[in-house]
Structure formats: structure tokens, C-alpha cells
Design a protein around this motif. Structure first.
Motif, short mmCIF file in Angstrom:
data_model
loop_
_atom_site.label_atom_id
_atom_site.label_comp_id
_atom_site.label_asym_id
_atom_site.label_seq_id
_atom_site.Cartn_x
_atom_site.Cartn_y
_atom_site.Cartn_z
N GLY A 304 0.80 -1.23 0.00
CA GLY A 304 0.00 0.00 0.00
C GLY A 304 0.82 1.27 0.00
O GLY A 304 0.31 2.34 0.34
N PRO A 371 -1.49 -0.30 5.15
CA PRO A 371 -2.62 -0.20 4.22
C PRO A 371 -2.49 -1.11 3.00
O PRO A 371 -2.61 -0.68 1.85
CB PRO A 371 -2.56 1.27 3.82
CG PRO A 371 -1.09 1.58 3.81
CD PRO A 371 -0.46 0.71 4.88
N ARG A 394 -5.80 -1.70 6.05
CA ARG A 394 -6.86 -1.93 5.07
C ARG A 394 -7.47 -3.28 5.39
O ARG A 394 -6.77 -4.25 5.70
CB ARG A 394 -6.31 -1.91 3.65
CG ARG A 394 -7.42 -2.18 2.64
CD ARG A 394 -7.02 -1.88 1.21
NE ARG A 394 -8.08 -2.31 0.34
CZ ARG A 394 -8.11 -3.47 -0.31
NH1 ARG A 394 -7.08 -4.30 -0.22
NH2 ARG A 394 -9.13 -3.79 -1.07
N GLU A 395 -8.79 -3.38 5.30
CA GLU A 395 -9.49 -4.60 5.69
C GLU A 395 -9.43 -5.63 4.56
O GLU A 395 -10.34 -5.80 3.76
CB GLU A 395 -10.94 -4.27 6.06
CG GLU A 395 -11.03 -3.41 7.32
CD GLU A 395 -12.44 -2.93 7.61
OE1 GLU A 395 -13.34 -3.19 6.79
OE2 GLU A 395 -12.63 -2.28 8.64
N THR A 396 -8.29 -6.33 4.54
CA THR A 396 -8.07 -7.39 3.55
C THR A 396 -7.30 -8.52 4.21
O THR A 396 -6.52 -8.30 5.13
CB THR A 396 -7.29 -6.85 2.33
OG1 THR A 396 -7.17 -7.89 1.36
CG2 THR A 396 -5.90 -6.38 2.72
N ARG A 419 -11.92 0.05 4.10
CA ARG A 419 -12.24 -1.06 3.21
C ARG A 419 -11.67 -0.91 1.80
O ARG A 419 -11.06 -1.81 1.27
CB ARG A 419 -13.76 -1.23 3.13
CG ARG A 419 -14.21 -2.40 2.26
CD ARG A 419 -15.68 -2.70 2.46
NE ARG A 419 -15.96 -3.11 3.83
CZ ARG A 419 -17.17 -3.40 4.28
NH1 ARG A 419 -18.21 -3.29 3.49
NH2 ARG A 419 -17.34 -3.77 5.54
N ASN A 420 -11.94 0.23 1.16
CA ASN A 420 -11.58 0.41 -0.26
C ASN A 420 -10.12 0.81 -0.40
O ASN A 420 -9.57 1.51 0.44
CB ASN A 420 -12.48 1.46 -0.90
CG ASN A 420 -13.94 1.04 -0.88
OD1 ASN A 420 -14.29 -0.03 -1.35
ND2 ASN A 420 -14.79 1.88 -0.33
N TYR A 421 -9.51 0.38 -1.49
CA TYR A 421 -8.11 0.72 -1.75
C TYR A 421 -8.08 2.13 -2.33
O TYR A 421 -7.97 2.34 -3.54
CB TYR A 421 -7.49 -0.29 -2.71
CG TYR A 421 -5.98 -0.22 -2.72
CD1 TYR A 421 -5.24 -0.66 -1.63
CD2 TYR A 421 -5.28 0.30 -3.81
CE1 TYR A 421 -3.86 -0.59 -1.61
CE2 TYR A 421 -3.90 0.37 -3.82
CZ TYR A 421 -3.19 -0.08 -2.72
OH TYR A 421 -1.82 0.01 -2.70
N LEU A 426 -7.94 6.15 3.32
CA LEU A 426 -6.86 5.94 4.28
C LEU A 426 -6.63 7.22 5.09
O LEU A 426 -6.51 7.16 6.33
CB LEU A 426 -5.57 5.55 3.55
CG LEU A 426 -4.26 5.65 4.34
CD1 LEU A 426 -4.28 4.77 5.57
CD2 LEU A 426 -3.07 5.30 3.44
#
Length: 475
Positions: A304, A371, A394-396, A419-421, A426
Motif C-alpha cells: 500500500g 494499508p 486496510r481490511e483485507t 475497506r476500499n483501496y 486511508l
């Protein structure tokens, strides 16, 4: 129950990433109740203090296609774990473990040598536990060359990062692996017009694990599946996710000699002394009140870093300090070095690998930034929580499984997630974390929650042991 754990790296002998930690910590958790042994290459880069303790127990040859190659089998105990080492200086006399033109041949040799080494050990394993592409050929070779001899041995295969599959030309199938065109098939090793070692491991193993529940589901989709998502959908019945742990002896702020000041949950107010010491060591303004955000990572797109690059100026305008440790892609190394020059009182860029400084950053930071574009498990967020440093993720993958978003109304959670990249998602999450940081009672509760999270290997070891038992009982 006899387990042979096969790895291309293991702490403290050789380590380039998370696999090195897992290959020491998981067997360490299992060896108390299980006959588990680890086997890896005998790299000449292994420190002499370990090499001097290795005992040669056998010499023999193994095949690389039609060629016979020397194998020396060495043994030693470390942390009560029996370690075996495969020796061949032609393949392993290198400065690093990976990154060579002949890696495909090196680890094909290693996989075949591991199987042949069983005859020279004092046990025959019930389970061979393979890891990543470097040992993925073991279940393929067992099927192709050993037939009835080891037909009762089951194979567990763990994927730590699907992005690195060991993809080589079709010619490798014959010239290096010694396999026929039977294996150049969509149901076996064929991957586009080449072969994938990892695909072979996935196809021919009895059970497959990944290093988090979420990642086990994500790899069924094209974005995360690296071209193998259809295979995972088909083999869903034998795929599961088990979240990694961390070694509580190695990562323990109450006993960590590398810290300026030791502390624990009940003495977490002493954490501030590590923050001040870190600021002092890195030449940042010493202040209890300025939040320090730590980043300890490989400087690559997967982590990230492009998101951080996009918002870095906006971030540095805020009343924060940023501490970066790691090496990787030149554009990210240069980015952090440039901004450290522009903002010397706010950003410390340490473009190196330094395990002691990493510990100091885990202990001395208030927040830890991770992230990732994708993250099979991740250990850094677990370590940061152990040290009372709040992860922003980041929620992954494993990040989603291990970091519970903070709820300021209920006082629950262990960190912050988005959630989203997206770079500004962020940034907004960071700003929310900074808002909570200003509310000292809330922040102290969050730190306590994070430090209380159970991240040892005990639970993961139980899950692996359960899988081993189920496979053995199927015989």
C-alpha cells in the motif's frame, strides 16, 4: 504423530519474510506434544555459530531429471526442535536464499533431496508439511517417482503468498523436474504456456492451508487468485485458513532487552519512555503529545505504499511524526528519503533492515500503518498490538481477521480499518485515529484492548494438529 516440516527458510538460520518466522514458531509450539522436525537448505550464509553445531549424518545422491547430484544431510537441535539441513554448495553457496537464474533447479533439487533424505533419518513422517513454491514439488514427486514406497505419507501444503508461484517454462518440466508431458495438463502443473510449481503443490497435496480465513476466501476470486482462482473454487473442500501467531518469547515488551524501557499491560504508561527514546535516537522533536506513526515493511506496492505516497504531503502537514523502516522498490525508497530531507523534524526514513530498530519502532510508536493492497496474514499488526501500538490497516486478508475496528461508544476494538483501496479513505481513517488519540481515556482503553489480544501460536498449533490427525486417520 510424526511431522516433517519443509521450508526454504527458518529463523534464526535464514529469513527473508514471514515464512522464516512461521517455520520456527509453529514447530516450536507443536514440538511440546508432537514429533515435528524441520528440514531446510544448508545455505553457506547461515552464521557460523549455527553451522558449527550441525552434525553430518549421511551422504547420498538425488536426481535432477537424469542427473545425479550430491546431498549432505546435517542435523542439530534448536529450541528443542530437530532441524535437518540439505547441503550442496553448488546450489546453496550464495549470499541470499533466492533471486537467482537457477532458482527453479535449486528448489526442484531441494524437494527431491528432502524425500530421499527420509531414508537417512530415524523416522518416517506421517505428514510432510510443505510451504510456498520452493517445496511445492514434493507432493508431485511423491506421486511421480515414489509410488508404493511412501504411499501412506500425507501432504499438507501451506500458501503464505500466492503471488510467488515458481513459474517456469515447459522445458523445465523435462530438463529439471524429469517429468513427462502427462504433467503438462490444466489439471496438473500447466499454467498458461508454462508450469507453476505452486499449482503442482496445490493439486497433489492432501490438504491446503492459507494463513488467514479471509485470504482463503479471497483467492477464489480473480483479483487475489493470481490465475488460480478457478482451481481454488474446485478444491474448496480441502482448503482452509489458519491465522498465524507470533512468538510470545521473542515479542514480549515486559522482557524485551532491546527496548529502552520494559512495560506490560499493567505498566503501559511506561510505553511513553520508549517513544521519547525513539524520537531522540532518530533526531525527531521529543514530545509526549505528538503522535508517532510507525511503518516497518518491505517498500513495495503490495504493502500500500502508493496510497501513502499519494497523501504523504497532506499527512505531513498534520501534527504527527512518521518513522519508516524498510527496503524495497527504488521509487518508494527515494520518496521517503526526499520527504525526510524536506521535513526532517517530522519524518525519519531508515532505508535498511534493522531488527533492533524495528522493535524500538513497535514499542515507541503510537500507531502502526499497514494499508496493504493484499495481505495473506501479516505479522506486523500482531506485533504492534502486542506492544500496545495501534494498527491502522486496510481490511483485507489477515488484516481483516486480526484487527477489530475501534468502537468509541462501546469501547471495543483493537485498531482502525478502511475497506476500499483508496488514498483518501486511508487519510480519513488516519484523521479519525488522531481524533481518538486526543481523547486520552479512549486511547488508553484501545491500547489495553490491543495488548490483551491473544496472538500466540497456541491456537494455530491446535488447528494444524487437528488437520494432521484427520489426515492420518484417513489411512
Amino acid at each position: 504423530m510424526k511431522i516433517l516440516f519443509v521450508t526454504s527458510e527458518a529463523h534464526p538460520f535464514a529469513k527473508s519474510g514471514g515464512l522464516g518466522d512461521v517455520a520456527h514458531s509453529l514447530p516450536k509450539a507443536l514440538v511440546k506434544t508432537t514429533d515435528i522436525r524441520v528440514i531446510m537448505p544448508k545455505y553457506t550464509s547461515i552464521h557460523d555459530r549455527y553451522r558449527s553445531g550441525m552434525k553430518l549424518i549421511s551422504k547420498f545422491t538425488t536426481k535432477v531429471s537424469w542427473r545425479e547430484k550430491y546431498v549432505g544431510l546435517y542435523r542439530m537441535k534448536y529450541d528443542k526442535i530437530p532441524f535437518y539441513f540439505i547441503d550442496n554448495e553448488g546450489y546453496f553457496n550464495r549470499p541470499n536464499a533466492y533471486g537467482y537464474f537457477d532458482d527453479g533447479e535449486r528448489f526442484s533439487y531441494f524437494s527431491r533431496a528432502v524425500i530421499d533424505a527420509i531414508e537417512h533419518m530415524d523416522f518416517v513422517p506421517d505428514i510432510i508439511h510443505c510451504n510456498d513454491w520452493q517445496s511445492a514439488l514434493i507432493p508431485v514427486f511423491l506421486k511421480a517417482f515414489y509410488g508404493e514406497k511412501y504411499k501412506d505419507i500425507k501432504v499438507v501444503y501451506t500458501i503464505h503468498n500466492l503471488k510467488f508461484q515458481g513459474v517456469y517454462s515447459k522445458q523445465t518440466l523435462h530438463d529439471i523436474l524429469g517429468l513427462s508431458d502427462y504433467y503438462f495438463d490444466e489439471e496438473k502443473l500447466k499454467f498458461n504456456d508454462a508450469i507453476s510449481y505452486m499449482k503442482g503443490g496445490i493439486t497433489f497435496s492432501d490438504y491446503i492451508t492459507t494463513v488467514s480465513d479471509t485470504y482463503a476466501n479471497e483467492i477464489k476470486y480473480p483479483f487475489f487468485g493470481e490465475g488460480l482462482h478457478g482451481l481454488f473454487q474446485k478444491l474448496d473442500y480441502k482448503v482452509t485458513g489458519i491465522v498465524n501467531g507470533i512468538d510470545y518469547e521473542t515479542f514480549n515488551p515486559r522482557k524485551d532487552k532491546e527496548l529502552h524501557t520494559k512495560y506490560g499491560i499493567s505498566t503501559r504508561e511506561k510505553k511513553i519512555e520508549n517513544k521519547l527514546a525513539l524520537q531522540r535516537e532518530l533526531g525527531l522533536l521529543e514530545s509526549e503529545n505528538i503522535p508517532v506513526i510507525g511503518i516497518v515493511t518491505r517498500l513495495t506496492g503490495q504493502k500500500g505504499l502508493d496510497l501513502i505516497a499519494h497523501i504523504l504531503e497532506e499527512l505531513l502537514i498534520l501534527d504527527i511524526q512518521l518513522v519508516v523502516l524498510g527496503t524495497g522498490d527504488i521509487q518508494f525508497e527515494d520518496l521517503f528519503k526526499y520527504y525526510a530531507h524536506i521535513y526532517p523534524s517530522k519524518l525519519s526514513a531508515n532505508i535498511t533492515f534493522d531488527s533492533t530498530l524495528a522493535k524500538k519502532i513497535y514499542a515507541g510508536s503510537d500507531m502502526f500503518l499497514m494499508p496493504s493492497l493484499f495481505e495473506p496474514c501479516g505479522l506486523s499488526q500482531l506485533i504492534s498490538m502486542r506492544y500496545g501500538t495501534i494498527p491502522i490497516v486496510r481490511e483485507t486478508g489477515g488484516l481483516k481477521d486480526t484487527v477489530i475496528p475501534y468502537n468509541e461508544f462501546k469501547g471495543t476494538g483493537t485498531g482502525f480499518g478502511f475497506r476500499n483501496y483508496n488514498a483518501h479513505e486511508l487519510l480519513e481513517t488516519l484523521k479519525y485515529a488522531l481524533k481518538i488519540y486526543e481523547k486520552k481515556e479512549h486511547w488508553d482503553k484501545l491500547v489495553k484492548n490491543a495488548m490483551e489480544r491473544k496472538s500466540s501460536w497456541a491456537n494455530a498449533a491446535k488447528e494444524y494438529k487437528k488437520i494432521y490427525k484427520e489426515l492420518i486417520n484417513k489411512k
